[in-house]
Each structure stands twice: as C-alpha cells, then as structure tokens.
Design a protein around this motif. Structure first.
Motif, PDB file in Angstrom:
ATOM      1  N   UNK A   3       6.448  -8.537 -15.918  1.00 19.79           N
ATOM      2  CA  UNK A   3       7.489  -7.799 -15.210  1.00 19.79           C
ATOM      3  C   UNK A   3       6.989  -6.424 -14.807  1.00 19.79           C
ATOM      4  N   UNK A   4       6.201  -5.805 -15.670  1.00 22.47           N
ATOM      5  CA  UNK A   4       5.640  -4.492 -15.332  1.00 22.47           C
ATOM      6  C   UNK A   4       4.696  -4.603 -14.159  1.00 22.47           C
ATOM      7  N   UNK A   5       3.900  -5.647 -14.133  1.00 18.12           N
ATOM      8  CA  UNK A   5       2.966  -5.832 -13.012  1.00 18.12           C
ATOM      9  C   UNK A   5       3.744  -6.059 -11.721  1.00 18.12           C
ATOM     10  N   UNK A   6       4.802  -6.851 -11.773  1.00 19.17           N
ATOM     11  CA  UNK A   6       5.618  -7.070 -10.588  1.00 19.17           C
ATOM     12  C   UNK A   6       6.263  -5.790 -10.102  1.00 19.17           C
ATOM     13  N   UNK A   7       6.748  -4.969 -11.041  1.00 17.45           N
ATOM     14  CA  UNK A   7       7.347  -3.688 -10.678  1.00 17.45           C
ATOM     15  C   UNK A   7       6.339  -2.745 -10.080  1.00 17.45           C
ATOM     16  N   UNK A   8       5.141  -2.733 -10.653  1.00 18.76           N
ATOM     17  CA  UNK A   8       4.080  -1.871 -10.117  1.00 18.76           C
ATOM     18  C   UNK A   8       3.707  -2.311  -8.720  1.00 18.76           C
ATOM     19  N   UNK A   9       3.599  -3.609  -8.509  1.00 11.34           N
ATOM     20  CA  UNK A   9       3.246  -4.110  -7.186  1.00 11.34           C
ATOM     21  C   UNK A   9       4.343  -3.763  -6.188  1.00 11.34           C
ATOM     22  N   UNK A  10       5.601  -3.827  -6.611  1.00  8.52           N
ATOM     23  CA  UNK A  10       6.703  -3.448  -5.725  1.00  8.52           C
ATOM     24  C   UNK A  10       6.620  -1.986  -5.339  1.00  8.52           C
ATOM     25  N   UNK A  11       6.212  -1.134  -6.288  1.00 14.31           N
ATOM     26  CA  UNK A  11       6.021   0.277  -5.992  1.00 14.31           C
ATOM     27  C   UNK A  11       4.887   0.486  -5.006  1.00 14.31           C
ATOM     28  N   UNK A  12       3.850  -0.328  -5.131  1.00 17.15           N
ATOM     29  CA  UNK A  12       2.726  -0.261  -4.198  1.00 17.15           C
ATOM     30  C   UNK A  12       3.192  -0.632  -2.801  1.00 17.15           C
ATOM     31  N   UNK A  13       4.032  -1.647  -2.698  1.00 13.61           N
ATOM     32  CA  UNK A  13       4.545  -2.065  -1.392  1.00 13.61           C
ATOM     33  C   UNK A  13       5.237  -0.894  -0.702  1.00 13.61           C
ATOM     34  N   UNK A  14       6.133  -0.234  -1.402  1.00 16.04           N
ATOM     35  CA  UNK A  14       6.843   0.897  -0.816  1.00 16.04           C
ATOM     36  C   UNK A  14       5.920   2.049  -0.465  1.00 16.04           C
ATOM     37  N   UNK A  15       4.976   2.342  -1.353  1.00 21.64           N
ATOM     38  CA  UNK A  15       4.038   3.440  -1.103  1.00 21.64           C
ATOM     39  C   UNK A  15       3.167   3.157   0.115  1.00 21.64           C
ATOM     40  N   UNK A  16       2.706   1.920   0.232  1.00 23.21           N
ATOM     41  CA  UNK A  16       1.859   1.564   1.375  1.00 23.21           C
ATOM     42  C   UNK A  16       2.654   1.669   2.682  1.00 23.21           C
ATOM     43  N   UNK A  17       3.879   1.182   2.667  1.00 24.12           N
ATOM     44  CA  UNK A  17       4.709   1.252   3.869  1.00 24.12           C
ATOM     45  C   UNK A  17       5.012   2.710   4.221  1.00 24.12           C
ATOM     46  N   UNK A  18       5.282   3.530   3.204  1.00 28.08           N
ATOM     47  CA  UNK A  18       5.536   4.950   3.439  1.00 28.08           C
ATOM     48  C   UNK A  18       4.311   5.653   4.021  1.00 28.08           C
ATOM     49  N   UNK A  19       3.122   5.155   3.689  1.00 32.48           N
ATOM     50  CA  UNK A  19       1.881   5.747   4.183  1.00 32.48           C
ATOM     51  C   UNK A  19       1.521   5.234   5.578  1.00 32.48           C
ATOM     52  N   UNK A  20       2.346   4.352   6.129  1.00 27.67           N
ATOM     53  CA  UNK A  20       2.099   3.873   7.484  1.00 27.67           C
ATOM     54  C   UNK A  20       1.335   2.566   7.575  1.00 27.67           C
ATOM     55  N   UNK A  21       1.110   1.901   6.432  1.00 26.70           N
ATOM     56  CA  UNK A  21       0.440   0.603   6.461  1.00 26.70           C
ATOM     57  C   UNK A  21       1.419  -0.411   7.045  1.00 26.70           C
ATOM     58  N   UNK A  22       0.974  -1.209   8.005  1.00 25.51           N
ATOM     59  CA  UNK A  22       1.880  -2.208   8.590  1.00 25.51           C
ATOM     60  C   UNK A  22       2.483  -3.114   7.520  1.00 25.51           C
ATOM     61  N   UNK A  23       3.719  -3.524   7.736  1.00 27.69           N
ATOM     62  CA  UNK A  23       4.478  -4.316   6.781  1.00 27.69           C
ATOM     63  C   UNK A  23       3.708  -5.551   6.320  1.00 27.69           C
ATOM     64  N   UNK A  24       3.130  -6.296   7.250  1.00 24.15           N
ATOM     65  CA  UNK A  24       2.415  -7.519   6.890  1.00 24.15           C
ATOM     66  C   UNK A  24       1.241  -7.219   5.957  1.00 24.15           C
ATOM     67  N   UNK A  25       0.475  -6.184   6.271  1.00 21.44           N
ATOM     68  CA  UNK A  25      -0.658  -5.805   5.422  1.00 21.44           C
ATOM     69  C   UNK A  25      -0.188  -5.338   4.049  1.00 21.44           C
ATOM     70  N   UNK A  26       0.850  -4.519   4.019  1.00 21.52           N
ATOM     71  CA  UNK A  26       1.367  -4.008   2.749  1.00 21.52           C
ATOM     72  C   UNK A  26       1.812  -5.149   1.845  1.00 21.52           C
TER      73      UNK A  26
END
Length: 88
Positions: A3-26
């Motif tokens: 669950x922690x790994x899933x939560x961390x990955x979800x945080x990465x998704x948001x951070x990548x999108x906030x940094x301008x990484x395209x949705x598909x790549x993120x």
C-alpha cells in the motif's frame, strides 16, 4: 509495504504531471515504480541535457515507450493508485 508503494507511486504521478510530464508518460512512470522500478528525474539547463541523458542512459535505463507497450500487452491501460502490490 504494498500500500505504501502504491501511495508513493500515486504521489509520483501527481508530481510528474505538475512538472509538465505528459499524462500518458506520467502514468507509465508511476506504473513502473509500482512494479518495483526506480525513477530518476533530472531538471537541467538545455546546454547540459545531452550530457546528462548520456550519463543516465548508461545506468541500465529502460525505454519508456517499449515498457508501456509491454504493459499494454498485459492488459494495462493506466496507473491505478488503488491497485494492490504488483506480483509478476
């Protein structure tokens, strides 16, 4: 731990999108982390980009496009922050 790994990955998704990484790549990057990979992201001046890319490519880098194709062949469509631990 899963669950922690899933939560961390979800945080990465948001951070990548906030940094301008395209949705598909993120989504591919976040799924890779969920499946046990490590993500390294570097923001550099354009003048340094080729040199840094060369350094990172020599460190067992994967091709995100190929990785995404492999995931899709397995039925994956996008990162799911609610998904349980990956067992492959």
């Amino acid at each position: 731990a899963g669950a922690a790994a899933g939560g961390a990955a979800g945080g990465i998704l948001g951070a990548m999108k906030d940094a301008g990484v395209p949705d598909e790549d993120a989504n591919v990057y976040a799924e890779g982390v969920r499946r046990g990979s490590t993500l390294v992201s570097v923001r550099v001046d354009e003048a340094e980009a080729k040199r840094i890319e060369s350094l990172l490519s020599g460190a067992n880098a994967i091709d995100a496009t190929s990785r995404a194709a492999t995931y899709r062949e397995q039925g994956w469509t996008r990162f799911d922050p609610e998904a349980g631990p990956y067992v492959g």
